[in-house]
Design an enzyme around this catalytic site. Structure first.
Site, short mmCIF file in Angstrom:
data_model
loop_
_atom_site.label_atom_id
_atom_site.label_comp_id
_atom_site.label_asym_id
_atom_site.label_seq_id
_atom_site.Cartn_x
_atom_site.Cartn_y
_atom_site.Cartn_z
N GLY A 56 -3.51 52.33 -1.45
CA GLY A 56 -2.50 52.16 -0.75
C GLY A 56 -2.85 51.67 0.84
O GLY A 56 -4.11 51.56 1.06
N CYS A 83 -9.55 53.94 -4.32
CA CYS A 83 -9.45 53.60 -2.98
C CYS A 83 -8.69 54.12 -1.97
O CYS A 83 -9.24 55.45 -1.87
CB CYS A 83 -8.56 52.24 -2.98
SG CYS A 83 -8.87 51.08 -1.65
N TYR A 84 -7.52 54.25 -1.41
CA TYR A 84 -6.78 55.15 -0.58
C TYR A 84 -7.01 56.38 -1.17
O TYR A 84 -7.06 57.65 -0.65
CB TYR A 84 -5.23 54.47 -0.27
CG TYR A 84 -4.59 55.51 0.74
CD1 TYR A 84 -4.94 55.46 1.99
CD2 TYR A 84 -3.68 56.62 0.12
CE1 TYR A 84 -4.14 56.37 2.65
CE2 TYR A 84 -3.05 57.28 0.82
CZ TYR A 84 -3.33 57.43 2.14
OH TYR A 84 -2.62 58.26 3.10
N HIS A 170 -11.47 49.06 -7.48
CA HIS A 170 -10.17 49.11 -8.14
C HIS A 170 -10.47 49.11 -9.46
O HIS A 170 -10.71 47.87 -10.28
CB HIS A 170 -9.11 48.04 -7.69
CG HIS A 170 -8.44 48.70 -6.18
ND1 HIS A 170 -7.37 49.28 -6.54
CD2 HIS A 170 -8.83 48.11 -5.18
CE1 HIS A 170 -7.12 49.46 -4.85
NE2 HIS A 170 -8.09 48.82 -4.50
N GLU A 172 -8.56 49.12 -12.15
CA GLU A 172 -7.32 48.62 -12.86
C GLU A 172 -7.32 47.19 -13.06
O GLU A 172 -6.69 46.66 -13.69
CB GLU A 172 -6.20 49.35 -12.35
CG GLU A 172 -5.68 48.90 -10.88
CD GLU A 172 -6.52 49.54 -9.79
OE1 GLU A 172 -7.58 49.95 -9.98
OE2 GLU A 172 -5.88 49.78 -8.89
N ASP A 228 14.21 41.22 -23.47
CA ASP A 228 14.60 42.49 -23.48
C ASP A 228 15.85 42.64 -24.21
O ASP A 228 16.05 43.60 -24.83
CB ASP A 228 14.79 42.99 -22.01
CG ASP A 228 13.56 42.51 -21.25
OD1 ASP A 228 12.61 42.58 -21.56
OD2 ASP A 228 13.48 42.31 -20.10
N LYS A 370 6.49 45.08 -19.94
CA LYS A 370 7.10 44.04 -20.58
C LYS A 370 6.07 43.82 -22.05
O LYS A 370 6.78 43.32 -23.28
CB LYS A 370 6.86 42.87 -19.79
CG LYS A 370 7.41 41.63 -20.14
CD LYS A 370 9.05 41.40 -19.93
CE LYS A 370 9.47 40.39 -20.44
NZ LYS A 370 11.25 40.47 -20.07
#
Ligand code: XMP
Length: 526
Positions: A56, A83-84, A170, A172, A228, A370
């Site tokens: 963040g 991180c944050y 990070h 991710e 979708d 998705k």
């Protein structure tokens, strides 16, 4: 559905919150994102196997920064701070966080302590993605430093006895080369997950639960042929067959042959058990759009006309019990966390009317990202061209035709776009053959299409002068559609597409390539 093994992500305003949940799911563990205002009782109720604090933009030591009750550290649940999230963990547990003398941004080499369980099988020196101005100056009691960089003394810390782990970088994002291994280690080796989340079992379970919920009720679905709504329709068809009616509004602003393709899959000669109604409403839309060139007015007209047509059709059907919506998890997160969705709100033209007579909305995809929706689609045997379809805007070619919409311009953009897509597909195929299959080329865009500008210019063809339209080609890389970069398509490919368009599409004598990123441009031209 029965309670399942899960790792929850607590959002502190980081831009990668959804990505973290996706990465966890890629480890076959179900994951959801919650706001930092989640109560401890809610967490107990969810009984997650692990918790991840996101990054963040704030400073953990400032009073008005997003925080969480320190009770979270008493729940006996493993926590990974990123991180944050790492700063917050350090700050709340009595360590020291300060403004770093040197902020780090981008790819950085980090030295890790391999004995730390979350770095199992990760190289001692590895490349990670850093983005911070604060740093952990002192680790809290019980923690030890498990990684550092040249300018960041605490790039990772751990207190294995309480199962608390934190990383400054990070894991991710793809730039962190071994990031997925770190997340996997946390999920399996720290949280003790077994990996129950399988997309293949999702489809079966969902069909079963839809059948149970709907019973003998009638269901209405607005089918656009997009990923979708197609996947949602097939799930419903498998669950309740002919109790489902799909209304497909063809507004005449679809890509070349698209209306027929949707009908071939979902219509009477298709493979699914459902009622399919195709409404050929092109003339109505063209009439309403005649002479209108202002982009917002065009969007509004198309959206409103869509609702009128859908409403008329649903009246013919009479009362239904359920209305299907293809909401997917990123939409849920965006609205659920109270974040502004302004950039997208104008995209929701063509949203469903709230005055169609129905009792309840069903959203079979609301837990899925998705990629997972596409995977379910494949699992259900939906043809690949529908499952891997690019995003296509609700107002269709209406926003790919600059200025007034005319049948001539629609025809031009349809033909040019079909050529462009065909040639990109060929180029991708031959690239994969040359590169022994498997991987896709780096230049493969996330979205690409042809648009028609409102510009006519002088050209020469044969011995004659022409005064024809310029077509614009767009191709972008994007991960969230909020920002995008123009793709460097191979020149040879652009050359082939240009030649084919000017030779084969009547009314075009010039092809332009849009090199603009978003911002300041947008992906669509209107
Ligand atoms: P922009 O043009 O805003 O597009 O950069 C971002 C993404 O959204 C799609 N898009 C729309 N989708 N209705 C939709 O359903 C719309 O009105 C609309 N406008 C843009 C666009 O194709 C891109 O993927």
């Amino acid at each position: 559905m029965a309670k399942q093994e899960r790792v929850i992500v607590i959002d502190f305003g980081g831009q990668y919150n959804q990505l973290i949940a996706r990465r966890v799911r890629e480890c076959s563990v179900y994951s959801e994102v919650y706001p930092n205002t989640i109560s401890m009782d809610e967490i107990r109720e969810l009984s997650p196997k692990g918790i991840i604090f996101t990054g963040g933009p704030s400073s953990a030591y400032k009073e008005d920064s997003p925080s969480i009750s320190t009770e979270i550290f008493e729940l006996g649940i493993p926590i990974l701070g990123i991180c944050y999230g790492a700063h917050l963990m350090a700050h709340l547990l009595g360590g020291k966080v300060g403004s770093a003398p040197v902020s780090e941004y981008g790819r950085t080499e980090v030295s890790l302590i391999p004995s730390s369980v979350i770095f199992k099988n990760v190289s001692m020196d590895t490349i990670v993605w850093m983005s911070h101005t604060d740093y952990i100056a002192e680790v809290p009691e019980g923690f030890s430093v498990t990684g550092s960089t040249r300018s960041c003394p605490v790039a990772a810390m751990a207190d294995p006895s309480r199962k608390f782990y934190a990383v400054q970088f990070h894991p991710e994002v793809n730039h962190t080369v071994e990031g997925q291994k770190i997340i996997r280690n946390f999920v399996y080796n720290v949280c003790g997950c077994v990996g129950e989340w399988q997309i293949s079992s999702f489809a079966d379970k969902m069909v079963e639960s839809l059948r149970e919920k709907i019973g003998s009720g009638r269901v209405l679905c607005a089918l656009s042929g997009g990923v979708d709504s197609s996947v949602a329709a097939v799930l419903l068809s498998k669950a309740v067959g002919k109790q489902l009616t799909c209304v497909f509004v063809d507004h005449g602003l679809l890509r070349k042959d698209e209306g027929d393709e949707v009908e071939a899959v979902f219509g009477p000669s298709g493979a699914y058990d459902l009622n399919f109604i195709r409404v050929n409403a092109a003339d109505r839309f063209y009439q309403k759009l005649s002479g209108v060139s202002e982009p917002e007015s065009k969007r509004k007209i198309i959206g409103e006309e869509f609702i009128r047509v859908f409403e008329e059709e649903s009246k013919k059907i009479g009362t239904v019990d359920y209305l299907v919506q293809g909401t997917i998890y990123p939409d849920v997160i965006e609205s659920g966390l109270g974040k502004s969705a302004t950039i997208k709100s104008h995209h929701n033209v063509g949203g469903l009317p709230d005055y169609v007579d129905f009792k309840e909305i069903v959203e079979p995809l609301r837990l899925l990202f998705k990629d997972e929706v596409r995977a379910v689609g494949r699992e259900l045997g939906i043809p690949e061209h529908l499952v891997s379809r690019q995003p296509f805007p609700g107002p269709g070619l209406g926003v790919r035709i600059i200025g007034a919409v005319t049948p001539e311009k629609i025809k031009i953009v349809q033909e040019a776009d079909a050529i462009y897509r065909e040639e990109v597909a060929k180029a991708v195929e031959s690239w994969r053959e040359e590169n022994k299959g498997g991987k896709f080329p780096d230049w493969l865009p996330d979205q690409y299409f042809a648009a028609i500008t409102n510009m006519q210019s002088v050209g020469v063809m044969g011995d004659g002068r022409t005064y024809d339209y310029a077509v614009a080609l767009r191709a972008v890389h994007t991960s969230d559609f909020m920002t995008a970069d123009a793709v460097h398509l191979p020149w040879e490919l652009l050359d082939i597409v240009t030649n084919r368009i000017v030779n084969e599409v009547k009314g075009v004598n010039r092809v332009l390539y849009d090199c603009t990123s978003k911002p300041p441009g947008t992906i669509e031209l209107e």
